[in-house]
Motif scaffolding. Structure first.
Motif, short mmCIF file in Angstrom:
data_model
loop_
_atom_site.label_atom_id
_atom_site.label_comp_id
_atom_site.label_asym_id
_atom_site.label_seq_id
_atom_site.Cartn_x
_atom_site.Cartn_y
_atom_site.Cartn_z
N LEU A 48 0.94 -1.24 0.00
CA LEU A 48 0.04 -0.11 0.02
C LEU A 48 0.95 1.22 0.00
N HIS A 49 1.75 1.21 0.98
CA HIS A 49 2.78 2.53 0.69
C HIS A 49 4.31 2.00 1.45
N ASN A 50 5.45 2.39 1.00
CA ASN A 50 6.60 2.35 1.67
C ASN A 50 7.62 3.57 1.46
N SER A 51 7.88 3.93 2.66
CA SER A 51 8.45 5.13 2.63
C SER A 51 10.04 5.39 1.88
N ARG A 52 10.47 4.25 2.17
CA ARG A 52 12.01 4.02 1.64
C ARG A 52 12.01 3.97 0.08
N GLU A 53 11.03 3.20 -0.36
CA GLU A 53 11.09 2.84 -1.70
C GLU A 53 10.49 4.25 -2.41
N GLY A 64 -1.90 3.04 -3.83
CA GLY A 64 -1.43 1.67 -3.50
C GLY A 64 -1.39 0.85 -4.69
N GLN A 65 -0.40 -0.46 -4.59
CA GLN A 65 -0.26 -1.18 -5.70
C GLN A 65 -1.37 -1.74 -6.23
N ALA A 66 -2.28 -2.32 -5.34
CA ALA A 66 -3.54 -2.99 -5.79
C ALA A 66 -4.37 -2.26 -6.62
N ASP A 67 -4.55 -1.16 -6.11
CA ASP A 67 -5.38 -0.05 -7.23
C ASP A 67 -4.49 0.39 -8.35
N TYR A 68 -3.41 0.43 -8.29
CA TYR A 68 -2.35 0.85 -9.39
C TYR A 68 -2.36 -0.31 -10.39
N LEU A 69 -2.66 -1.44 -9.82
CA LEU A 69 -2.38 -2.72 -10.75
C LEU A 69 -3.56 -3.12 -11.72
N ALA A 70 -4.72 -2.74 -10.92
CA ALA A 70 -6.14 -3.22 -11.45
C ALA A 70 -6.56 -2.58 -12.96
N LEU A 94 -8.12 -8.84 -7.45
CA LEU A 94 -8.56 -7.71 -8.50
C LEU A 94 -9.77 -8.47 -9.14
N SER A 95 -10.72 -8.02 -9.50
CA SER A 95 -12.05 -8.70 -9.88
C SER A 95 -12.78 -7.75 -11.07
N ARG A 96 -12.89 -8.52 -12.06
CA ARG A 96 -13.98 -7.84 -13.16
C ARG A 96 -15.15 -8.04 -12.77
N TRP A 97 -15.52 -8.93 -11.72
CA TRP A 97 -16.97 -9.17 -11.27
C TRP A 97 -17.16 -8.43 -10.02
N PRO A 98 -18.47 -8.09 -9.57
CA PRO A 98 -18.90 -7.28 -8.34
C PRO A 98 -18.16 -7.89 -7.19
N VAL A 99 -17.87 -7.10 -6.40
CA VAL A 99 -17.40 -7.63 -4.95
C VAL A 99 -18.54 -7.45 -3.99
N LEU A 100 -18.84 -8.52 -3.45
CA LEU A 100 -20.14 -8.19 -2.56
C LEU A 100 -19.68 -8.38 -0.89
N ALA A 101 -18.50 -8.93 -0.65
CA ALA A 101 -17.95 -8.76 0.64
C ALA A 101 -16.71 -9.11 0.85
N CYS A 102 -16.05 -8.66 1.90
CA CYS A 102 -14.40 -9.16 2.16
C CYS A 102 -14.05 -8.83 3.51
N GLN A 103 -13.15 -9.80 3.95
CA GLN A 103 -12.95 -9.87 5.23
C GLN A 103 -11.31 -10.27 5.35
N HIS A 104 -10.51 -10.14 6.50
CA HIS A 104 -9.00 -10.39 6.67
C HIS A 104 -9.04 -11.18 7.87
#
Length: 245
Positions: A48-53, A64-70, A94-104
């Protein structure tokens, strides 16, 4: 019957090389992910972020890399697994189909390795399809405990008859993870498709397990362009998904 194309890819935090030879590959990875043309892309070692890089590389993306790569039209879901001195990293979908829910769910087994599980529920061809993205530990004993935790999570969170995909970097050089997950009716192809190391792939560390879907094909793109972007190759699996009842 519908065809569902799924890819899993450890992107090595978007950076390759050592010391002064380190190079930013996230821009090339954007083109690579789009070229996979997958309905669902499961990613590991995403930042998502890295101050050194971000200071080292002037072209470090602001997103963030996920949004950038989508790719255009895809929805990105990201959750952090590990907090580091200069930032963090985790799993993404990353999905071309609708996301209904997510958790970690935290799957860390000891303080030296922070690991996690990303659970995303998608609506695909009118059905709810559950996708789990994981990156298991380097130590075999840790993986045994993480697989057991994964199995408990599936029993608790995924309906028995719902289509289920489990994808990621399993760090297993043998077949112990496959044998354990078979007890949860999660299966892979009987043939090996090496994905690591990308320059000269010898072992399959990356897998797409499935329950309630029919496997159609399995492949991994090869060549210099791919081994320059990450130490893993992407793995692409295609399935047949029955019509919703």
């Amino acid at each position: 019957m519908h065809t569902l194309r799924v890819a899993t890819y450890n992107i090595h935090k978007g950076v390759q090389g050592l010391g002064p030879l380190r190079r930013l590959e996230i821009h090339n990875l954007t083109l690579a992910v789009e070229s996979l043309d997958a309905d669902v892309v499961c990613l590991q070692e995403v930042r998502l972020h890295n101050s050194r890089e971000s200071k080292r590389f002037p072209l470090w993306p602001q997103q963030g890399q996920a949004d950038y790569l989508a790719p255009p039209g895809y929805e990105a879901v990201y959750r952090t697994n590990a907090i580091t001195r200069h930032g963090e990293h985790g799993n993404a979908l990353l999905s071309r189909w609708p996301v209904l829910a997510c958790q970690h769910e935290d799957m860390s087994d000891h303080r030296l390795e922070q690991r996690g599980l990303l659970h995303v529920k998608l609506q695909i061809y009118g059905q709810e399809v559950h996708v789990l993205v994981v990156h298991l530990g380097l130590v075999k004993a840790s993986r045994v405990r993480q697989v057991a935790q994964l199995q408990r999570f599936i029993v608790r969170e995924v309906p028995l008859h719902a289509p289920l995909l489990l994808a990621g970097d399993f760090n297993d050089w043998g077949s112990s993870v496959q044998k354990a997950l078979a007890g949860s009716q999660l299966h892979v192809w009987g043939v090996r498709q090496p994905t690591f190391p990308s320059r000269l792939p010898l072992a399959q560390l990356d897998y797409v397990f499935a329950r309630g879907l029919t496997p159609l094909s399995l492949s991994a793109p090869q060549g210099r362009a791919w081994w320059r972007m990450s130490d893993h190759l992407p793995l692409i699996a295609e399935f047949a998904l029955s019509d919703a009842i």
